[in-house]
Motif scaffolding. Structure first.
Motif, PDB file in Angstrom:
ATOM      1  N   LEU A  41       1.337  -1.122   0.262  1.00 45.07           N
ATOM      2  CA  LEU A  41       0.271  -0.314   0.536  1.00 45.07           C
ATOM      3  C   LEU A  41       0.681   1.155   0.259  1.00 45.07           C
ATOM      4  O   LEU A  41       1.709   1.594   1.318  1.00 45.07           O
ATOM      5  N   PRO A  42       0.786   1.824  -1.134  1.00 47.45           N
ATOM      6  CA  PRO A  42       1.879   3.345  -1.012  1.00 47.45           C
ATOM      7  C   PRO A  42       1.076   4.626   0.021  1.00 47.45           C
ATOM      8  O   PRO A  42      -0.190   4.389  -0.557  1.00 47.45           O
ATOM      9  N   VAL A  43       1.769   5.006   0.124  1.00 46.28           N
ATOM     10  CA  VAL A  43       0.897   6.101   1.307  1.00 46.28           C
ATOM     11  C   VAL A  43       2.407   6.750   0.842  1.00 46.28           C
ATOM     12  O   VAL A  43       2.987   7.014   1.495  1.00 46.28           O
ATOM     13  N   ASP A  44       2.123   7.665   0.005  1.00 48.96           N
ATOM     14  CA  ASP A  44       2.859   8.391  -1.081  1.00 48.96           C
ATOM     15  C   ASP A  44       2.448   9.830  -1.616  1.00 48.96           C
ATOM     16  O   ASP A  44       3.214  10.158  -2.376  1.00 48.96           O
ATOM     17  N   ALA A  45       1.091  10.073  -1.326  1.00 46.07           N
ATOM     18  CA  ALA A  45       0.527  11.647  -1.552  1.00 46.07           C
ATOM     19  C   ALA A  45       0.923  11.437  -3.851  1.00 46.07           C
ATOM     20  O   ALA A  45       0.620  11.512  -4.619  1.00 46.07           O
ATOM     21  N   GLY A  46       0.702  10.125  -3.850  1.00 45.55           N
ATOM     22  CA  GLY A  46       0.553   9.782  -5.742  1.00 45.55           C
ATOM     23  C   GLY A  46       2.395   9.481  -6.228  1.00 45.55           C
ATOM     24  O   GLY A  46       1.845   9.237  -7.121  1.00 45.55           O
ATOM     25  N   MET A  47       2.590   9.839  -5.353  1.00 47.05           N
ATOM     26  CA  MET A  47       4.186   9.965  -6.092  1.00 47.05           C
ATOM     27  C   MET A  47       5.006   8.568  -6.878  1.00 47.05           C
ATOM     28  O   MET A  47       6.079   9.118  -7.363  1.00 47.05           O
ATOM     29  N   LEU A  48       4.120   7.613  -6.449  1.00 44.26           N
ATOM     30  CA  LEU A  48       4.621   6.407  -7.249  1.00 44.26           C
ATOM     31  C   LEU A  48       4.161   5.880  -8.448  1.00 44.26           C
ATOM     32  O   LEU A  48       4.855   6.053  -9.621  1.00 44.26           O
ATOM     33  N   ARG A  49       3.269   6.887  -8.904  1.00 39.95           N
ATOM     34  CA  ARG A  49       2.925   7.119  -9.939  1.00 39.95           C
ATOM     35  C   ARG A  49       2.856   7.942 -11.046  1.00 39.95           C
ATOM     36  O   ARG A  49       2.560   7.639 -12.277  1.00 39.95           O
ATOM     37  N   THR A  50       3.829   8.757 -10.351  1.00 41.16           N
ATOM     38  CA  THR A  50       4.026   9.899 -11.198  1.00 41.16           C
ATOM     39  C   THR A  50       5.531   9.633 -11.471  1.00 41.16           C
ATOM     40  O   THR A  50       6.454   9.648 -12.808  1.00 41.16           O
ATOM     41  N   THR A  51       6.801  10.557 -10.179  1.00 39.66           N
ATOM     42  CA  THR A  51       8.392  10.277 -10.241  1.00 39.66           C
ATOM     43  C   THR A  51       8.196   9.319  -9.258  1.00 39.66           C
ATOM     44  O   THR A  51       7.945   8.648  -9.190  1.00 39.66           O
ATOM     45  N   GLY A  52       9.578   9.326  -9.838  1.00 42.21           N
ATOM     46  CA  GLY A  52      10.272   8.111  -9.292  1.00 42.21           C
ATOM     47  C   GLY A  52      11.616   8.715  -7.851  1.00 42.21           C
ATOM     48  O   GLY A  52      11.776  10.416  -7.705  1.00 42.21           O
ATOM     49  N   MET A  53      11.917   7.916  -7.506  1.00 43.78           N
ATOM     50  CA  MET A  53      13.268   8.348  -6.704  1.00 43.78           C
ATOM     51  C   MET A  53      14.557   9.197  -7.471  1.00 43.78           C
ATOM     52  O   MET A  53      15.276  10.090  -7.091  1.00 43.78           O
ATOM     53  N   SER A  54      15.026   8.756  -8.468  1.00 49.78           N
ATOM     54  CA  SER A  54      16.165   9.437  -9.594  1.00 49.78           C
ATOM     55  C   SER A  54      15.273  11.173  -9.809  1.00 49.78           C
ATOM     56  O   SER A  54      16.100  11.490  -9.913  1.00 49.78           O
ATOM     57  N   PHE A  55      13.862  10.741  -9.390  1.00 52.57           N
ATOM     58  CA  PHE A  55      14.273  12.468  -9.358  1.00 52.57           C
ATOM     59  C   PHE A  55      14.661  13.508  -8.295  1.00 52.57           C
ATOM     60  O   PHE A  55      15.100  14.660  -8.528  1.00 52.57           O
ATOM     61  N   VAL A  56      14.301  12.423  -7.234  1.00 55.43           N
ATOM     62  CA  VAL A  56      14.868  13.481  -5.835  1.00 55.43           C
ATOM     63  C   VAL A  56      16.402  13.258  -6.148  1.00 55.43           C
ATOM     64  O   VAL A  56      17.017  14.416  -6.098  1.00 55.43           O
ATOM     65  N   ALA A  57      17.134  12.138  -6.772  1.00 52.50           N
ATOM     66  CA  ALA A  57      18.448  12.340  -7.031  1.00 52.50           C
ATOM     67  C   ALA A  57      19.326  12.929  -7.527  1.00 52.50           C
ATOM     68  O   ALA A  57      19.977  14.135  -7.906  1.00 52.50           O
ATOM     69  N   ASP A  58      18.018  13.559  -8.968  1.00 55.92           N
ATOM     70  CA  ASP A  58      18.720  14.402 -10.057  1.00 55.92           C
ATOM     71  C   ASP A  58      18.359  15.965  -9.301  1.00 55.92           C
ATOM     72  O   ASP A  58      19.001  16.890  -9.393  1.00 55.92           O
TER      73      ASP A  58
END
Ligand code: NAD
Length: 284
Positions: A254-271
């Protein structure tokens, strides 16, 4: 004292990493423990540092709840076995196990030392295996129980955190395997996948990055909702999965992530981190 609805009334719950490291706000283990107690569970608060779990216990008792503290290093089988014995000694049964404990760690394959790889696996994967190994037999004896494991966005999105990514993907895979193995014997096993959650550990880690204030803001806005998440968001999801309201749910993440998994990923944060660092280098 908050009003109790009793969604897990009378249940006995073990939470690993039930203390919170010093810092602002609540760690998820502390919030999960308090939220379960507010819904009527009696808590077995497990932590490497008992004084941290004692703080959680004090908050639970101040609200009229009940809890015991068990000191354990959950990477060690003897401590996990003892944790179960202490829970049974105090309460006679175990209905809920929350494998909350875990720690993110950066590093790509070519720059990771073997000992760091082993440590990340011990903390994030071995602890889940050992706590399940010793707790689930009790649940099988009762023909009922709910296990909730904490995964991470990193399990499904790359973040230049190879060991953490692999370990959390392992947590999810183990969850599915155990859900199949024990479903017909009354034990449900599920995962909660936190998105970017503001906890003391996350805040302390982020502080070590250059330009961390911008990093924090971007991190908070990553999800579709564009709002920051906190430990209570995770706690409420865990309470739901632990309760009878989720009796028809097993083997899920169960993702509890404000929808982040469906849109962006951690590579976005690393970028983002990389571009902030580049900008700062150019300015210097
Ligand atoms: N905070 C986030 O943004 C985020 C994101 C994704 C996933 N997660 C996951 O959520 C979970 C909780 O993260 P958190 O940062 O809120 O931590 P937390 O504050 O809930 O837990 C920290 C506690 O664990 C205890 N602990 C550490 N090693 C231990 C050991 N070997 N045995 C027993 N106790 C030990 C510490 O003493 C501390 O009190 C982890 O599994 C983490 O990977 C967090």
């Amino acid at each position: 004292m908050r009003e109790r609805v009793g969604r897990v009334e009378g249940k006995i719950a073990i939470v690993t990493g039930a203390g919170s490291v010093p810092g602002v706000g609540y760690g998820t283990g502390k919030a999960i423990s308090i939220a379960l107690a507010r819904e009527g569970a009696k808590l077995v608060l497990v932590d490497l540092f008992p004084e941290r779990a004692e703080e959680t216990k004090a908050e639970i008792e101040a609200e009229g709840g009940e809890a015991i503290v068990v000191q354990a290093d959950c990477t060690k089988w003897r401590d996990c076995s003892n944790m179960v014995l202490e829970a049974l000694d105090a309460y006679g049964r175990i209905d809920i196990l929350v494998n909350n404990l875990g720690l993110a760690s950066p590093g790509v394959a070519t720059e990771m030392y073997e000992r760091d790889w082993d440590r990340v696996f011990d903390i994030n994967l071995r602890t889940v295996f050992l706590c399940c190994k010793y707790t689930i037999p009790v649940m099988l004896g009762q023909q009922s129980g709910a296990v909730i494991n904490l995964s991470s966005m990193s399990a499904q999105r790359p973040g230049r955190t190879i060991a953490y990514t692999a370990a959390k993907a392992g947590v999810e895979a183990m969850t599915f395997d155990m859900a199949l193995a024990y479903g017909r014997k009354g034990v449900r096993v599920n995962c909660v996948l936190p998105g970017n959650i503001t906890t003391p550990i996350a805040t302390n880690v982020l502080k070590s990055f250059p330009g961390h204030e911008r990093m924090v803001k971007m991190r908070e806005k990553c999800g579709m909702l564009g709002i920051p998440g906190d430990a209570w968001d995770i706690a409420h999801a865990v309470v739901y999965l632990a309760s009878e309201e989720a009796r028809f749910i097993t083997g899920i993440t169960l993702p509890v992530d404000a929808g982040m998994l469906r849109t962006t990923g951690m590579s976005f944060v690393a970028d983002i981190r990389e571009s902030i660092e580049e900008e700062m280098n150019e300015e210097a």
